[in-house]
Design an enzyme around this catalytic site. Structure first.
Site, PDB file in Angstrom:
ATOM      1  N   ARG A   1       0.828  -1.215   0.000  1.00 20.91           N
ATOM      2  CA  ARG A   1       0.000   0.000   0.000  1.00 20.91           C
ATOM      3  C   ARG A   1       0.862   1.264   0.000  1.00 20.91           C
ATOM      4  NH1 ARG A   1      -1.978   2.043   4.367  1.00 20.91           N
ATOM      5  NH2 ARG A   1      -2.152   0.040   5.429  1.00 20.91           N
TER       6      ARG A   1
ATOM      7  N   TYR B   1     -15.823  16.432 -16.186  1.00 22.96           N
ATOM      8  CA  TYR B   1     -16.119  15.036 -15.916  1.00 22.96           C
ATOM      9  C   TYR B   1     -17.118  14.976 -14.745  1.00 22.96           C
ATOM     10  CZ  TYR B   1     -15.553  10.083 -15.476  1.00 22.96           C
ATOM     11  OH  TYR B   1     -15.809   8.736 -15.444  1.00 22.96           O
TER      12      TYR B   1
ATOM     13  N   ASP C   1      -6.961  18.779 -14.978  1.00 16.38           N
ATOM     14  CA  ASP C   1      -7.234  17.410 -15.418  1.00 16.38           C
ATOM     15  C   ASP C   1      -6.778  17.333 -16.872  1.00 16.38           C
ATOM     16  OD1 ASP C   1      -8.361  15.069 -16.469  1.00 16.38           O
ATOM     17  OD2 ASP C   1     -10.082  15.144 -15.119  1.00 16.38           O
TER      18      ASP C   1
ATOM     19  N   LYS D   1      -7.696   6.153 -19.728  1.00 17.03           N
ATOM     20  CA  LYS D   1      -7.993   6.615 -21.085  1.00 17.03           C
ATOM     21  C   LYS D   1      -6.742   6.491 -21.965  1.00 17.03           C
ATOM     22  CE  LYS D   1     -11.832   7.409 -19.010  1.00 17.03           C
ATOM     23  NZ  LYS D   1     -12.222   8.697 -18.436  1.00 17.03           N
TER      24      LYS D   1
END
Ligand SMILES: *Cc1c(COP(=O)(O)O)cnc(C)c1O
Length: 410
Positions: free
Chosen positions: A59, A112, A201, A226
């Site tokens: 982690r 978004y 973004d 993407k």
């Protein structure tokens, strides 16, 4: 710091397509593997107190993350390694978490959708405010950054209350799905004056099309799902910053928030990123060709693409981008029914909601109840992939020829 450019001066001047191929490889040594390992282990052997940089527990970090994080940082020309997250939204939520209690975030009204939801939910939690703006309207964004000058009524004796400047400016450019282009350098200047952190973004543009950190942004976020990964087979996100202090806060948010990526997905994303330059080159060239042909088709009322000279912010896109991306929008003359008919008629294009994969996809955005009401009902978003452009056009043209032209058009 990102090790390679400094430790390997030969890499300094490399261009994007080369960086995409070579960054994040293990050190060159006899018998060393060419590719980074996928380390499928949740934990590492440890005796005594760990030294800085020691592997402890997955982690907190893994070899596979390091390779991807270095490669993405070099593409964005970031001073620090990227931070990979379990999804774009995990990176976005961690970044929104930088807003202090009571703080204001200025966001694009078209962005978004889940980003807008996350910003609103966070504001409700921290007693903050979300101000939605047309991100392409620079004076409107600047006014929102400064905050309204609320005038008090005569009874409380205050003629004006102090403005409440924003703590964060969230930029998407080009925006989803309308492809509005923000004037990033101008907004950065205004945000700095207001004391706001600027986040961009960069999913639609990719680091090859736009470098927000070089334009002055503080944090860049990506949906790696993407273009960066590029094959519609993983969900991942990333955040980058030149500030060591901000990176530390984002890393801590990742570690305690726990939205961490699996090593296998990250390895796939790095593998996908090796061909980013080739994919973007093809997809952008095809997007430009298709946008031009669509604009001339009698069944098409409107085409949106920052690369077209009649796009409202075309000059701005030319000034700050190195490519116009591979998303195109269109509105058929026949309206919503024609848009739905087009989606049903295509055979090669895939009706689907995502973007940025090797395969071309299209979607009528308002089919999703979550899409903003200000997005036209008949707007189709096309994500242009890397198939042969003539096959893509033949499929679209056949579908366009078959749909109703609409009132007064025949
Ligand atoms: C897809 C997308 C996101 C969300 O990323 P996920 O990887 O799906 O969580 C954020 N911003 C933009 C612009 C996107 O296209």
């Amino acid at each position: 710091m990102v090790a390679s450019p400094e430790s390997d001066p030969g890499h300094r001047a490399l261009r994007d397509a080369t960086i995409a191929v070579v960054a994040g490889r293990p050190p060159r040594a006899p018998q060393a593997p060419l590719n980074p390992p996928v380390v499928l282990s949740s934990t590492y052997v440890g005796i005594g107190p760990p030294s800085p940089g020691d592997r402890v527990y997955t982690r907190l970090g893994t070899e596979t993350w390091d390779a991807f994080e270095e490669a993405l940082a070099r593409l964005e020309r970031a001073l620090n390694p990227a931070l990979v997250f379990a999804s774009g939204m995990a990176a976005i939520s961690a970044t929104l978490g930088l807003v202090p209690p009571g703080g204001t975030v200025v966001v694009p009204r078209h962005a978004y959708h889940a980003t807008l939801v996350a910003a609103r939910e966070q504001a409700a939690r921290i007693g903050g405010t979300v101000r939605e703006v047309d991100i392409a309207d620079t004076p409107a964004v600047i006014a929102a950054l400064r905050g309204p000058r609320a005038s008090g009524n005569a009874d409380d004796g205050a003629l004006t209350r102090p403005r409440e400047p924003a703590a964060m400016l969230w930029v998407e450019s080009p925006t989803n799905p309308l492809l509005e282009v923000a004037d990033i350098p101008a907004l950065v200047g205004a945000a700095k004056a207001a004391g706001a952190v600027v986040v961009v973004d960069n999913t639609f543009a990719t680091p090859l099309g736009q470098r927000p950190l070089a334009l002055g942004a503080d944090v860049v976020v990506h949906s790696v799902s993407k273009y960066l990964a590029g094959h519609s087979d993983v969900v991942l996100g990333a955040a980058l910053t030149d500030s060591a202090a901000l990176r530390e806060r984002l890393a801590a948010a990742r570690t305690t928030g726990g939205a961490v990526a699996g090593p296998w997905e990250v390895w796939l994303a790095l593998r996908g990123m090796r061909t980013l330059a080739l994919r973007m080159e093809r997809a952008q060239a095809s997007a430009m060709t298709l946008a031009g042909r669509l604009a001339a088709h009698p069944a098409v009322a409107e085409v949106g693409y920052p690369g077209l000279p009649d796009h409202p912010q075309h000059a701005r896109a030319v000034a700050q981008m190195a490519g116009f991306g591979a998303v195109v929008t269109l509105r058929p003359t026949g309206g919503r029914a024609a848009a739905d008919a087009l989606v049903s008629a295509v055979r090669l294009w895939v009706p689907a909601t995502s973007l940025g994969g090797v395969e071309s996809m299209l979607e009528r955005r308002r089919r999703l109840p979550s899409e903003a009401r200000t997005v036209p009902d008949d707007l189709l978003r096309l994500s242009v992939g890397i198939e042969d452009v003539e096959d893509l056009w033949a499929d679209l043209a056949a579908a366009l020829d078959a749909i109703p032209l609409g009132r007064g058009q025949a």
